[in-house]
Design a protein around this motif. Structure first.
Motif, PDB file in Angstrom:
ATOM      1  N   MET A 240       0.843  -1.169   0.000  1.00 21.06           N
ATOM      2  CA  MET A 240       0.000   0.000   0.000  1.00 21.06           C
ATOM      3  C   MET A 240       0.894   1.240   0.000  1.00 21.06           C
ATOM      4  SD  MET A 240      -3.392   0.590   1.854  1.00 21.06           S
ATOM      5  CE  MET A 240      -4.277   2.058   1.565  1.00 21.06           C
ATOM      6  N   PRO A 241       0.581   2.204  -0.869  1.00 28.15           N
ATOM      7  CA  PRO A 241       1.416   3.406  -0.952  1.00 28.15           C
ATOM      8  C   PRO A 241       1.362   4.231   0.323  1.00 28.15           C
ATOM      9  CG  PRO A 241      -0.067   3.240  -2.839  1.00 28.15           C
ATOM     10  CD  PRO A 241      -0.449   2.176  -1.880  1.00 28.15           C
ATOM     11  N   SER A 242       2.479   4.851   0.627  1.00 19.91           N
ATOM     12  CA  SER A 242       2.539   5.713   1.809  1.00 19.91           C
ATOM     13  C   SER A 242       2.099   7.127   1.452  1.00 19.91           C
ATOM     14  CB  SER A 242       3.960   5.726   2.362  1.00 19.91           C
ATOM     15  OG  SER A 242       4.819   6.368   1.430  1.00 19.91           O
ATOM     16  N   GLU A 243       2.012   7.972   2.462  1.00 17.96           N
ATOM     17  CA  GLU A 243       1.616   9.364   2.247  1.00 17.96           C
ATOM     18  C   GLU A 243       2.629  10.094   1.376  1.00 17.96           C
ATOM     19  OE1 GLU A 243      -0.779  12.564   2.328  1.00 17.96           O
ATOM     20  OE2 GLU A 243      -1.241  10.641   3.210  1.00 17.96           O
ATOM     21  N   GLN A 244       3.896   9.749   1.554  1.00 21.93           N
ATOM     22  CA  GLN A 244       4.946  10.378   0.755  1.00 21.93           C
ATOM     23  C   GLN A 244       4.796  10.020  -0.728  1.00 21.93           C
ATOM     24  OE1 GLN A 244       8.910   9.197   1.775  1.00 21.93           O
ATOM     25  NE2 GLN A 244       9.847  10.850   0.597  1.00 21.93           N
ATOM     26  N   ASP A 245       4.409   8.769  -1.018  1.00 24.32           N
ATOM     27  CA  ASP A 245       4.180   8.359  -2.410  1.00 24.32           C
ATOM     28  C   ASP A 245       3.061   9.171  -3.041  1.00 24.32           C
ATOM     29  OD1 ASP A 245       6.172   6.458  -2.335  1.00 24.32           O
ATOM     30  OD2 ASP A 245       4.792   4.854  -1.722  1.00 24.32           O
ATOM     31  N   TYR A 246       1.989   9.424  -2.275  1.00 25.46           N
ATOM     32  CA  TYR A 246       0.884  10.223  -2.803  1.00 25.46           C
ATOM     33  C   TYR A 246       1.280  11.683  -3.000  1.00 25.46           C
ATOM     34  CZ  TYR A 246      -2.455   6.434  -2.276  1.00 25.46           C
ATOM     35  OH  TYR A 246      -3.129   5.258  -2.396  1.00 25.46           O
ATOM     36  N   GLN A 247       2.221  12.179  -2.209  1.00 24.02           N
ATOM     37  CA  GLN A 247       2.682  13.547  -2.394  1.00 24.02           C
ATOM     38  C   GLN A 247       3.587  13.665  -3.613  1.00 24.02           C
ATOM     39  OE1 GLN A 247       4.469  14.656   1.317  1.00 24.02           O
ATOM     40  NE2 GLN A 247       2.486  15.001   2.321  1.00 24.02           N
ATOM     41  N   ILE A 248       4.378  12.648  -3.868  1.00 24.77           N
ATOM     42  CA  ILE A 248       5.268  12.662  -5.030  1.00 24.77           C
ATOM     43  C   ILE A 248       4.483  12.442  -6.312  1.00 24.77           C
ATOM     44  CG2 ILE A 248       7.177  11.464  -6.156  1.00 24.77           C
ATOM     45  CD1 ILE A 248       8.248  10.860  -3.326  1.00 24.77           C
ATOM     46  N   ARG A 249       3.609  11.440  -6.325  1.00 23.52           N
ATOM     47  CA  ARG A 249       2.785  11.120  -7.495  1.00 23.52           C
ATOM     48  C   ARG A 249       1.323  11.082  -7.069  1.00 23.52           C
ATOM     49  NH1 ARG A 249       7.115   7.743  -7.551  1.00 23.52           N
ATOM     50  NH2 ARG A 249       5.963   6.080  -6.585  1.00 23.52           N
ATOM     51  N   PRO A 250       0.668  12.237  -7.024  1.00 30.55           N
ATOM     52  CA  PRO A 250      -0.723  12.268  -6.531  1.00 30.55           C
ATOM     53  C   PRO A 250      -1.688  11.612  -7.510  1.00 30.55           C
ATOM     54  CG  PRO A 250      -0.099  14.402  -7.381  1.00 30.55           C
ATOM     55  CD  PRO A 250       1.139  13.541  -7.421  1.00 30.55           C
ATOM     56  N   ILE A 251      -2.756  11.077  -6.947  1.00 29.89           N
ATOM     57  CA  ILE A 251      -3.844  10.525  -7.758  1.00 29.89           C
ATOM     58  C   ILE A 251      -4.839  11.652  -7.984  1.00 29.89           C
ATOM     59  CG2 ILE A 251      -5.722   8.862  -7.837  1.00 29.89           C
ATOM     60  CD1 ILE A 251      -3.999   7.019  -6.131  1.00 29.89           C
ATOM     61  N   VAL A 252      -5.015  12.038  -9.227  1.00 31.52           N
ATOM     62  CA  VAL A 252      -5.897  13.144  -9.564  1.00 31.52           C
ATOM     63  C   VAL A 252      -7.264  12.567  -9.935  1.00 31.52           C
ATOM     64  CG1 VAL A 252      -6.211  15.124 -11.087  1.00 31.52           C
ATOM     65  CG2 VAL A 252      -3.905  14.420 -10.421  1.00 31.52           C
ATOM     66  N   PRO A 253      -8.319  12.922  -9.201  1.00 30.33           N
ATOM     67  CA  PRO A 253      -9.643  12.351  -9.472  1.00 30.33           C
ATOM     68  C   PRO A 253     -10.140  12.606 -10.897  1.00 30.33           C
ATOM     69  CG  PRO A 253      -9.643  13.468  -7.359  1.00 30.33           C
ATOM     70  CD  PRO A 253      -8.336  13.777  -8.005  1.00 30.33           C
ATOM     71  N   ASP A 254      -9.828  13.766 -11.452  1.00 34.97           N
ATOM     72  CA  ASP A 254     -10.247  14.049 -12.832  1.00 34.97           C
ATOM     73  C   ASP A 254      -9.603  13.074 -13.813  1.00 34.97           C
ATOM     74  OD1 ASP A 254     -11.775  16.144 -11.946  1.00 34.97           O
ATOM     75  OD2 ASP A 254     -10.231  17.661 -12.352  1.00 34.97           O
ATOM     76  N   SER A 255      -8.359  12.728 -13.566  1.00 30.53           N
ATOM     77  CA  SER A 255      -7.676  11.777 -14.452  1.00 30.53           C
ATOM     78  C   SER A 255      -8.264  10.383 -14.320  1.00 30.53           C
ATOM     79  CB  SER A 255      -6.184  11.740 -14.136  1.00 30.53           C
ATOM     80  OG  SER A 255      -5.594  12.981 -14.394  1.00 30.53           O
ATOM     81  N   VAL A 256      -8.621   9.995 -13.106  1.00 32.37           N
ATOM     82  CA  VAL A 256      -9.222   8.681 -12.896  1.00 32.37           C
ATOM     83  C   VAL A 256     -10.581   8.608 -13.595  1.00 32.37           C
ATOM     84  CG1 VAL A 256     -10.140   7.106 -11.149  1.00 32.37           C
ATOM     85  CG2 VAL A 256      -7.978   8.271 -10.757  1.00 32.37           C
ATOM     86  N   VAL A 257     -11.368   9.678 -13.521  1.00 36.79           N
ATOM     87  CA  VAL A 257     -12.667   9.709 -14.203  1.00 36.79           C
ATOM     88  C   VAL A 257     -12.465   9.644 -15.711  1.00 36.79           C
ATOM     89  CG1 VAL A 257     -14.652  11.188 -14.682  1.00 36.79           C
ATOM     90  CG2 VAL A 257     -13.870  10.877 -12.341  1.00 36.79           C
ATOM     91  N   HIS A 258     -11.479  10.380 -16.224  1.00 33.57           N
ATOM     92  CA  HIS A 258     -11.189  10.350 -17.657  1.00 33.57           C
ATOM     93  C   HIS A 258     -10.770   8.951 -18.100  1.00 33.57           C
ATOM     94  CE1 HIS A 258      -9.687  11.481 -21.586  1.00 33.57           C
ATOM     95  NE2 HIS A 258      -8.532  10.909 -21.266  1.00 33.57           N
ATOM     96  N   ASN A 259      -9.903   8.305 -17.337  1.00 31.10           N
ATOM     97  CA  ASN A 259      -9.459   6.956 -17.686  1.00 31.10           C
ATOM     98  C   ASN A 259     -10.628   5.980 -17.704  1.00 31.10           C
ATOM     99  OD1 ASN A 259      -6.849   7.892 -17.793  1.00 31.10           O
ATOM    100  ND2 ASN A 259      -6.304   7.152 -15.765  1.00 31.10           N
ATOM    101  N   THR A 260     -11.514   6.087 -16.736  1.00 31.32           N
ATOM    102  CA  THR A 260     -12.676   5.212 -16.678  1.00 31.32           C
ATOM    103  C   THR A 260     -13.597   5.449 -17.863  1.00 31.32           C
ATOM    104  OG1 THR A 260     -12.508   5.237 -14.268  1.00 31.32           O
ATOM    105  CG2 THR A 260     -14.577   4.468 -15.207  1.00 31.32           C
ATOM    106  N   LYS A 261     -13.773   6.705 -18.254  1.00 29.73           N
ATOM    107  CA  LYS A 261     -14.629   7.037 -19.385  1.00 29.73           C
ATOM    108  C   LYS A 261     -14.040   6.501 -20.692  1.00 29.73           C
ATOM    109  CE  LYS A 261     -16.403  11.104 -19.333  1.00 29.73           C
ATOM    110  NZ  LYS A 261     -16.646  12.561 -19.463  1.00 29.73           N
ATOM    111  N   VAL A 262     -12.736   6.644 -20.879  1.00 29.15           N
ATOM    112  CA  VAL A 262     -12.081   6.129 -22.086  1.00 29.15           C
ATOM    113  C   VAL A 262     -12.197   4.614 -22.141  1.00 29.15           C
ATOM    114  CG1 VAL A 262      -9.830   5.808 -23.177  1.00 29.15           C
ATOM    115  CG2 VAL A 262     -10.500   8.058 -22.359  1.00 29.15           C
ATOM    116  N   LEU A 263     -11.984   3.960 -21.017  1.00 32.64           N
ATOM    117  CA  LEU A 263     -12.100   2.501 -20.970  1.00 32.64           C
ATOM    118  C   LEU A 263     -13.522   2.046 -21.261  1.00 32.64           C
ATOM    119  CD1 LEU A 263     -10.671  -0.180 -20.363  1.00 32.64           C
ATOM    120  CD2 LEU A 263     -11.342   0.133 -17.985  1.00 32.64           C
ATOM    121  N   SER A 264     -14.504   2.737 -20.727  1.00 31.73           N
ATOM    122  CA  SER A 264     -15.900   2.383 -20.966  1.00 31.73           C
ATOM    123  C   SER A 264     -16.269   2.539 -22.443  1.00 31.73           C
ATOM    124  CB  SER A 264     -16.805   3.250 -20.100  1.00 31.73           C
ATOM    125  OG  SER A 264     -18.146   2.981 -20.368  1.00 31.73           O
ATOM    126  N   ASN A 265     -15.814   3.618 -23.071  1.00 33.03           N
ATOM    127  CA  ASN A 265     -16.073   3.815 -24.499  1.00 33.03           C
ATOM    128  C   ASN A 265     -15.427   2.722 -25.339  1.00 33.03           C
ATOM    129  OD1 ASN A 265     -17.542   6.125 -24.011  1.00 33.03           O
ATOM    130  ND2 ASN A 265     -15.811   7.500 -24.361  1.00 33.03           N
TER     131      ASN A 265
END
Length: 118
Positions: A1-26
């Motif tokens: 499981m990623p640590s807090e420092q990992d999320y600060q270095i490479r954050p998970i952007v909710p907009d990108s996750v939504v975009h990826n899900t939409k592209v995959l669904s299409n």
């Protein structure tokens, strides 16, 4: 499981996750219809048609994974099949496509089966 420092270095952007899900669904909806066309033209019935759908949907998910997610995951040292960083759930890439495209597959399968066999 990623640590807090990992999320600060490479954050998970909710907009990108939504975009990826939409592209995959299409992608999954489009390929499901194409698989339905193929199954209908080949005249597959019952379990044979569904087996073709599950097989080709799995191959499509594997190709999408290998072209998009795998190179970045391996470069960052994460486990090979971890997709939770790019999609809402860890299994979203593998399971959602089979369920989301099923209705489109059945519709095009029956349409083209009826057109070819009529």
């Amino acid at each position: 499981m990623p640590s807090e420092q990992d999320y600060q270095i490479r954050p998970i952007v909710p907009d990108s996750v939504v975009h990826n899900t939409k592209v995959l669904s299409n992608l999954q909806s489009l390929t499901a219809s194409l698989f339905g066309v193929a199954a209908g033209i080949l005249g597959l019935e019952s379990y044979g048609g569904f087996l073709v759908y599950i097989l080709f949907s799995s191959i499509t998910a594997l190709m999408f994974y290998s072209l998009q997610v795998a190179p970045e995951s391996l470069a960052e040292g994460r486990p090979l099949f971890s997709t939770g960083r790019y999609f809402t759930g860890a299994l979203d890439l593998w399971t959602s496509g089979i369920l989301n495209g099923l209705s489109g597959f059945i519709l095009t399968w029956t349409l083209f089966y009826g057109l070819v066999r009529a």
